[in-house]
Design a protein around this motif. Structure first.
Motif, mmCIF file in Angstrom:
data_model
loop_
_atom_site.group_PDB
_atom_site.id
_atom_site.type_symbol
_atom_site.label_atom_id
_atom_site.label_comp_id
_atom_site.label_asym_id
_atom_site.label_seq_id
_atom_site.Cartn_x
_atom_site.Cartn_y
_atom_site.Cartn_z
ATOM 1 N N CYS A 34 0.900 -0.979 0.032
ATOM 2 C CA CYS A 34 0.073 0.079 0.070
ATOM 3 C C CYS A 34 0.863 1.268 -0.046
ATOM 4 O O CYS A 34 1.807 1.324 0.678
ATOM 5 C CB CYS A 34 -0.717 -0.185 1.372
ATOM 6 S SG CYS A 34 -2.011 1.435 1.390
ATOM 7 N N THR A 35 0.540 2.243 -0.797
ATOM 8 C CA THR A 35 1.372 3.582 -1.038
ATOM 9 C C THR A 35 0.922 4.236 0.296
ATOM 10 O O THR A 35 1.777 5.299 0.346
ATOM 11 C CB THR A 35 1.056 4.043 -2.428
ATOM 12 O OG1 THR A 35 -0.319 4.315 -2.310
ATOM 13 C CG2 THR A 35 1.718 3.617 -3.573
ATOM 14 N N GLY A 44 -3.933 0.169 -10.934
ATOM 15 C CA GLY A 44 -2.796 0.477 -9.805
ATOM 16 C C GLY A 44 -3.591 1.923 -9.354
ATOM 17 O O GLY A 44 -3.063 2.389 -8.153
ATOM 18 N N LYS A 45 -4.472 2.733 -9.649
ATOM 19 C CA LYS A 45 -4.849 3.870 -9.180
ATOM 20 C C LYS A 45 -5.541 3.865 -7.746
ATOM 21 O O LYS A 45 -6.091 3.046 -7.365
ATOM 22 C CB LYS A 45 -5.974 4.561 -10.084
ATOM 23 C CG LYS A 45 -6.481 5.997 -9.949
ATOM 24 C CD LYS A 45 -7.592 6.255 -10.742
ATOM 25 C CE LYS A 45 -8.220 7.722 -10.053
ATOM 26 N NZ LYS A 45 -9.203 8.275 -10.933
ATOM 27 N N ALA A 46 -5.138 4.811 -6.928
ATOM 28 C CA ALA A 46 -5.624 4.819 -5.609
ATOM 29 C C ALA A 46 -7.279 5.625 -5.700
ATOM 30 O O ALA A 46 -7.090 6.599 -6.159
ATOM 31 C CB ALA A 46 -4.891 5.913 -4.817
ATOM 32 N N LEU A 47 -7.894 4.897 -5.157
ATOM 33 C CA LEU A 47 -9.347 5.287 -5.323
ATOM 34 C C LEU A 47 -9.847 5.996 -4.062
ATOM 35 O O LEU A 47 -10.964 6.917 -4.349
ATOM 36 C CB LEU A 47 -10.216 4.101 -5.421
ATOM 37 C CG LEU A 47 -9.905 3.292 -6.722
ATOM 38 C CD1 LEU A 47 -10.793 1.883 -6.976
ATOM 39 C CD2 LEU A 47 -10.125 4.204 -7.925
ATOM 40 N N VAL A 101 -2.938 8.339 -1.488
ATOM 41 C CA VAL A 101 -3.143 9.192 -2.782
ATOM 42 C C VAL A 101 -2.356 8.950 -4.018
ATOM 43 O O VAL A 101 -2.617 9.149 -4.961
ATOM 44 C CB VAL A 101 -2.995 10.804 -2.276
ATOM 45 C CG1 VAL A 101 -3.967 11.230 -1.365
ATOM 46 C CG2 VAL A 101 -1.661 10.843 -1.947
ATOM 47 N N LEU A 102 -1.434 7.942 -3.719
ATOM 48 C CA LEU A 102 -0.323 7.554 -4.995
ATOM 49 C C LEU A 102 -0.951 6.256 -5.215
ATOM 50 O O LEU A 102 -1.208 5.365 -4.689
ATOM 51 C CB LEU A 102 1.147 7.501 -4.385
ATOM 52 C CG LEU A 102 1.812 8.804 -3.940
ATOM 53 C CD1 LEU A 102 3.137 8.664 -3.269
ATOM 54 C CD2 LEU A 102 1.885 9.680 -5.098
ATOM 55 N N PRO A 103 -0.676 5.887 -6.673
ATOM 56 C CA PRO A 103 -0.978 4.697 -7.242
ATOM 57 C C PRO A 103 -0.010 3.434 -6.756
ATOM 58 O O PRO A 103 1.228 3.787 -6.406
ATOM 59 C CB PRO A 103 -0.872 4.932 -8.732
ATOM 60 C CG PRO A 103 -0.061 5.692 -9.041
ATOM 61 C CD PRO A 103 -0.017 6.929 -7.754
ATOM 62 N N VAL A 104 -0.404 2.254 -6.935
ATOM 63 C CA VAL A 104 0.484 1.246 -6.909
ATOM 64 C C VAL A 104 0.993 0.729 -8.240
ATOM 65 O O VAL A 104 0.072 1.131 -8.995
ATOM 66 C CB VAL A 104 -0.053 0.007 -6.143
ATOM 67 C CG1 VAL A 104 -0.305 0.102 -4.566
ATOM 68 C CG2 VAL A 104 -1.286 -0.671 -6.684
ATOM 69 N N ARG A 105 2.121 0.162 -8.316
ATOM 70 C CA ARG A 105 2.627 -0.155 -9.667
ATOM 71 C C ARG A 105 1.784 -1.516 -10.067
ATOM 72 O O ARG A 105 1.692 -2.124 -9.322
ATOM 73 C CB ARG A 105 4.051 -0.610 -9.611
ATOM 74 C CG ARG A 105 4.681 -0.837 -10.935
ATOM 75 C CD ARG A 105 6.138 -1.082 -10.810
ATOM 76 N NE ARG A 105 6.544 -1.196 -12.260
ATOM 77 C CZ ARG A 105 7.860 -1.094 -12.715
ATOM 78 N NH1 ARG A 105 8.648 -0.528 -11.606
ATOM 79 N NH2 ARG A 105 8.106 -1.156 -13.819
#
Length: 112
Positions: free
Chosen positions: A46-47, A77-80, A85-89
């Protein structure tokens, strides 16, 4: 930089609606078999605070971090939602003859 595919799991051993964690090319990845039958792979990190995404609940195309409830789209990977707030790869996935293969950049290990 090029990608190298790795055979990870038989599709039959990854039930729909579940995520499992695998070490692929030096990375811990959450491999998600969504209910429409497709598979996706994201970093198991998790970012927001480094929580284990693969231990979270998979609901449709979204996985929820078990620590604080951040959700991510496993396709992109987008944070929802907060607190992330940052996406995951995310990684390219192919199903070949009933086996899940994941592409990982060559020579790159560790997290996002």
């Amino acid at each position: 930089m090029s990608d190298e595919f790795h055979k990870v799991v038989k599709l039959a051993d990854l039930p729909e609606g579940q995520a499992k964690v695998f070490d692929v090319g030096g990375r811990r990845l959450a491999v998600c078999h969504v209910e429409d039958g497709d598979c996706y792979a994201i970093d198991d990190l998790c970012t927001h605070d480094g929580g284990p995404l693969g231990e979270g609940e998979l609901d449709g195309n979204q996985i929820e971090c078990p620590r604080h409830g951040a959700r991510f789209d496993v396709k992109t990977g987008k944070a929802l939602c907060l607190p992330a707030v940052l996406p995951v790869r995310n990684y390219k996935v192919e199903v070949r003859d009933g086996e899940v293969w994941i592409a990982v950049p060559v020579g790159v290990g560790g997290g996002a």
